[in-house]
Design an enzyme around this catalytic site. Structure first.
Site, PDB file in Angstrom:
ATOM      1  CG  ASP A 103      -1.265   1.889   1.540  1.00 29.16           C
ATOM      2  OD1 ASP A 103      -1.334   1.954   2.320  1.00 29.16           O
ATOM      3  OD2 ASP A 103      -0.893   1.524   0.738  1.00 29.16           O
TER       4      ASP A 103
ATOM      5  CE  LYS B 181     -11.856   8.428 -10.667  1.00 26.93           C
ATOM      6  NZ  LYS B 181     -11.308   9.963 -10.690  1.00 26.93           N
TER       7      LYS B 181
ATOM      8  CG  ASP C  98       1.904   5.623   2.690  1.00 29.46           C
ATOM      9  OD1 ASP C  98       1.708   6.302   4.305  1.00 29.46           O
ATOM     10  OD2 ASP C  98       3.266   6.179   2.449  1.00 29.46           O
TER      11      ASP C  98
ATOM     12  CG  ASP D 133      -9.808  12.037  -9.115  1.00 29.75           C
ATOM     13  OD1 ASP D 133     -10.760  12.818  -8.541  1.00 29.75           O
ATOM     14  OD2 ASP D 133      -9.972  12.010 -10.120  1.00 29.75           O
TER      15      ASP D 133
ATOM     16  CE1 TYR E  78      -4.540  -2.389   0.003  1.00 27.60           C
ATOM     17  CE2 TYR E  78      -3.222  -3.516   1.770  1.00 27.60           C
ATOM     18  CZ  TYR E  78      -3.152  -2.352   1.036  1.00 27.60           C
ATOM     19  OH  TYR E  78      -2.158  -1.543   0.905  1.00 27.60           O
TER      20      TYR E  78
HETATM   21  C1  IPM Z   1       0.656  -0.035   6.050  1.00 27.30           C
HETATM   22  C2  IPM Z   1       1.186  -0.662   5.079  1.00 27.30           C
HETATM   23  C3  IPM Z   1       1.084  -2.225   4.515  1.00 27.30           C
HETATM   24  C4  IPM Z   1      -0.523  -1.649   3.721  1.00 27.30           C
HETATM   25  C5  IPM Z   1       1.883  -2.934   4.360  1.00 27.30           C
HETATM   26  C6  IPM Z   1       3.114  -2.958   5.091  1.00 27.30           C
HETATM   27  C7  IPM Z   1       1.457  -4.258   3.893  1.00 27.30           C
HETATM   28  O1  IPM Z   1       1.673   0.427   4.147  1.00 27.30           O
HETATM   29  O2  IPM Z   1      -0.118  -0.434   6.793  1.00 27.30           O
HETATM   30  O3  IPM Z   1      -0.224   1.667   5.358  1.00 27.30           O
HETATM   31  O4  IPM Z   1      -0.339  -1.724   2.260  1.00 27.30           O
HETATM   32  O5  IPM Z   1      -1.474  -1.895   4.755  1.00 27.30           O
HETATM   33 MG    MG Z   2       0.724   1.850   4.013  1.00 28.33          MG
END
Ligand code: IPM
Ligand code: MG
Length: 368
Positions: free
Chosen positions: A249, A193, A253, A225, A143
């Site tokens: 990240d 990885k 999710d 993975d 990032y």
């Molecule tokens: C998260 C989000 C952020 C990230 C975005 C909104 C920049 O996806 O907090 O997971 O990628 O960190």
């Molecule tokens: Mg995110």
């Protein structure tokens, strides 16, 4: 003893303001039980800051964030600002805040409430009982690594991003993961990885060194993975999982699917420093936000699930204000409300009409 905490509210965009309002109301209801008061001030971040100041985080709001006892954030982004260049997009405000405040540790607990085990698209018997914590490194890696740019020459377009880590950045996040594991079920999985990336080779080396200091904690390495697969095939085998920024990240999710909805997940971003204010037992300075994002498709319709935001408020009590019992009170009230079948559309029971954001917030407050 009466206590007061100053919280900077950055409600942001989309459903942010709706869920932040419910979380703050729950905080006030919980605080009233324990002689704790919250002084809220408001700042702008993301698209709403771009509209007001021409940039996603003003210097004044950044300063307010530094001066607060903790920060509570809603969400940033939306289609209105998608055309802007990367540096001035709403997301840049959030990334800037993380970096400026040194919030290197992002904690994303994923707990499957019993009442919601059947709300996940995964089989009930796979997700039931899952209770894990993704610990994502938040201020390094892909990032923020340089160079990160696009170029063009006579052969065509190119782009590059960079994944750097210094051993100190790996060590502090892995240490934190082990400390958290000791307060949970004593297990750490370090995700990398290492079969391909140099940065992961170093990550694995440092994680192994840190693990040696915590021989009471079970420890394993996992390749990202195959870990992505294990996360949904045997989620109950994980406790604390620690990893690089982008891996975290993505896997956080994915893990949200276990909980039935992204709307359920809270997060804390901590800088590992004790708070500046003397007299508080608070362990760490932090920013708290639901994981779900701005959800522009349902913004302003009263449909957003406020649970992620409310559980984030609970994390704030626990990690920044040292109010564990009050945090437990909120978590229990959320569980009781879900058990009673009171749910927003994203987690509603078949045949039961969903309630609104405000109604779910009120039902949780009633149970405090
Ligand atoms: C998260 C989000 C952020 C990230 C975005 C909104 C920049 O996806 O907090 O997971 O990628 O960190
Ligand atoms: Mg995110």
């Amino acid at each position: 003893m009466a206590q007061t905490f100053n919280v900077l509210r950055l409600s942001g965009d989309g459903v942010g303001p709706e869920v932040v309002a419910e979380a703050c109301a729950v905080l006030e209801a919980a605080g009233a039980k324990a002689d704790v008061t919250f002084e809220f001030s408001d700042g702008l971040i993301g698209g709403s800051a771009i509209d007001a100041h021409g940039k996603p985080l003003s210097d004044e709001d950044l300063q307010q964030a530094k001066d607060a006892d903790a920060i509570f954030l809603g969400a940033v982004g939306g289609p209105k600002w998608d055309h802007l260049p990367k540096e001035t997009r709403p997301e840049a405000g959030l990334l800037g805040l993380r970096k400026e405040l040194g919030l290197f540790a992002n904690l994303r607990p994923v707990k499957v409430f019993d009442a919601l085990a059947s709300a996940s698209p995964l089989k009930d018997d796979i997700v039931r009982g899952a209770d894990l914590m993704v610990v994502r490194e938040l201020t390094g890696g892909l990032y923020f690594g340089q160079p990160s740019k696009r170029t063009q020459d006579e052969t065509g377009r190119s782009a590059v991003d960079t994944l750097p880590y210094h051993e100190s950045e790996i060590e502090r996040i892995v240490e934190l993961a082990f400390k958290l594991a000791r307060q949970r079920r004593n297990k750490v999985t370090s995700v990398d990885k290492a079969n391909v990336l140099n940065s992961s080779g170093l990550w694995r080396e440092i994680a192994t060194e840190v693990a040696a200091k915590y021989d009471d904690v079970e420890f394993e390495h996992a390749l990202v993975d195959s870990c992505a697969m294990s996360l949904i095939s045997r989620p109950t085998s994980f406790d604390v999982m620690v990893m690089e920024n982008l891996f975290g990240d993505i896997l956080s999710d994915e893990a949200a699917v276990l909980a039935g909805s992204l709307g359920m997940l809270p997060s804390a971003s901590l800088n590992g420093k004790p708070p500046t204010r003397p007299g508080t037992e608070a362990p760490l300075f932090g920013m708290y936000e639901p994981v779900h994002g701005s959800a522009p498709d349902i913004a302003g319709q009263g449909k957003a699930n406020p649970v992620g935001a409310i559980l984030s408020a609970s994390m704030m009590l626990r990690f920044s204000f040292g109010l564990r019992e009050l945090s437990d009170v909120i978590d229990r009230a959320v569980g009781d409300t879900l058990d009673a079948g009171i749910r927003t559309g994203d987690i509603a029971l078949a045949g039961t009409p969903p309630v609104s954001t405000v109604e779910l917030g009120a039902a949780i407050r009633e149970r405090i």
